[in-house]
Scaffold this active site. Structure first.
Site, mmCIF file in Angstrom:
data_model
loop_
_atom_site.group_PDB
_atom_site.id
_atom_site.type_symbol
_atom_site.label_atom_id
_atom_site.label_comp_id
_atom_site.label_asym_id
_atom_site.label_seq_id
_atom_site.Cartn_x
_atom_site.Cartn_y
_atom_site.Cartn_z
ATOM 1 N N TYR A 253 6.485 -5.800 -5.431
ATOM 2 C CA TYR A 253 7.057 -5.016 -4.510
ATOM 3 C C TYR A 253 6.169 -5.038 -3.062
ATOM 4 C CZ TYR A 253 8.411 -0.418 -2.069
ATOM 5 O OH TYR A 253 8.973 0.363 -1.211
ATOM 6 N N LYS B 108 6.417 -6.718 0.834
ATOM 7 C CA LYS B 108 6.359 -5.473 2.057
ATOM 8 C C LYS B 108 5.444 -6.093 2.775
ATOM 9 C CE LYS B 108 9.303 -2.776 3.176
ATOM 10 N NZ LYS B 108 10.578 -2.174 3.191
#
Length: 251
Positions: free
Chosen positions: A244, A248
């Site tokens: 994640y 990102k």
């Protein structure tokens, strides 16, 4: 004029596209807009339909407007709450993981004529997400929205991210786009520059995704596990805790 008044003045008559409204942060932001900026023009919520057939409109009704985040506003407005939402909120069915948001050309073109401000708060927040899905939403998604902002006439675009996309570090961490020391040694660079070659990095990651999919053409569960492992391996090898935050950061 205080800061709250300046914000209300800036947002007066604006037509905002907000992504991620079924998530925690954007949901709170939407409630604050409705409660504090009565002069707002309109708020467009980009939401995907669910594979089970649940429409984007139904998702907004159930997963957003009926939640406790809106209890204060609902109590204050009473029967006027529903009419306010109907007046100000417009649901746009689309998919951030697809080019042109997965919308028909005519619908996309119509949307570009309406928006004056774009706020991206969408992401797949599963820490150990499949690498292919995380790339599409967390890494490539912001670029698709930036393209939309440009197609709207270079309207302002605000991108929301977490404070810990900076990776695993010690000491003072400044607010910039640098990478953790571990990644500095591994990330490819543009020729003759200190800038990261993120396209090359993405190409290498996509090649890993393709390799896994070709190796498991008839085993969806094994493919899912391998793509999860690949994402975590890419992230931790380069100095991030999970897929994640790594995807990102690239985004």
């Amino acid at each position: 004029m205080n800061s709250a008044e300046r914000i209300r003045d800036r947002l007066a008559d604006q037509h905002i596209l907000l992504t991620g409204s079924t998530g925690f942060l954007a949901k709170a932001f939407l409630e604050k807009l409705l409660r504090s900026v009565d002069s707002i023009g309109s708020i467009y919520l980009l939401v995907r339909a669910k594979p089970d057939g649940t429409s984007a409109r139904n998702r907004v009704d159930r997963e957003v407007l009926r939640t406790r985040a809106f209890d204060r506003l609902r109590a204050a407005l009473g029967s006027k709450f529903e009419s306010l939402c109907k007046e100000k909120i417009h649901v746009v069915e689309g998919d951030l993981s697809r080019d042109r948001l997965g919308m028909p050309d005519e619908d996309y073109a119509q949307l570009t004529k309406k928006l004056t401000l774009l706020i991206n708060s969408a992401a797949t927040v599963t820490f150990d997400e499949r690498l292919d899905w995380a790339i599409e939403l967390n890494t490539l998604g912001p670029g698709r929205l930036l393209k939309l902002a440009r197609d709207c006439g270079d309207i302002p675009f605000m991108h929301v991210s977490t404070c810990y996309v900076s990776g695993i570090r010690k000491g003072v961490v400044v607010e910039d786009f640098s990478a953790p020391p571990q990644a500095e040694k591994l990330l490819p660079r543009l020729s003759g520059s200190k800038e990261y070659d993120l396209e090359k990095l993405l190409d290498n990651m996509r090649a890993d995704v393709d390799r896994i999919k070709q190796a498991t053409p008839n085993d969806e569960e094994q493919r899912r596990k391998d793509l999860i492992d690949a994402g975590m391996d890419w992230a931790r090898r380069h100095g991030w805790n999970d897929t994640y935050t790594f995807t990102k950061w690239i985004g």
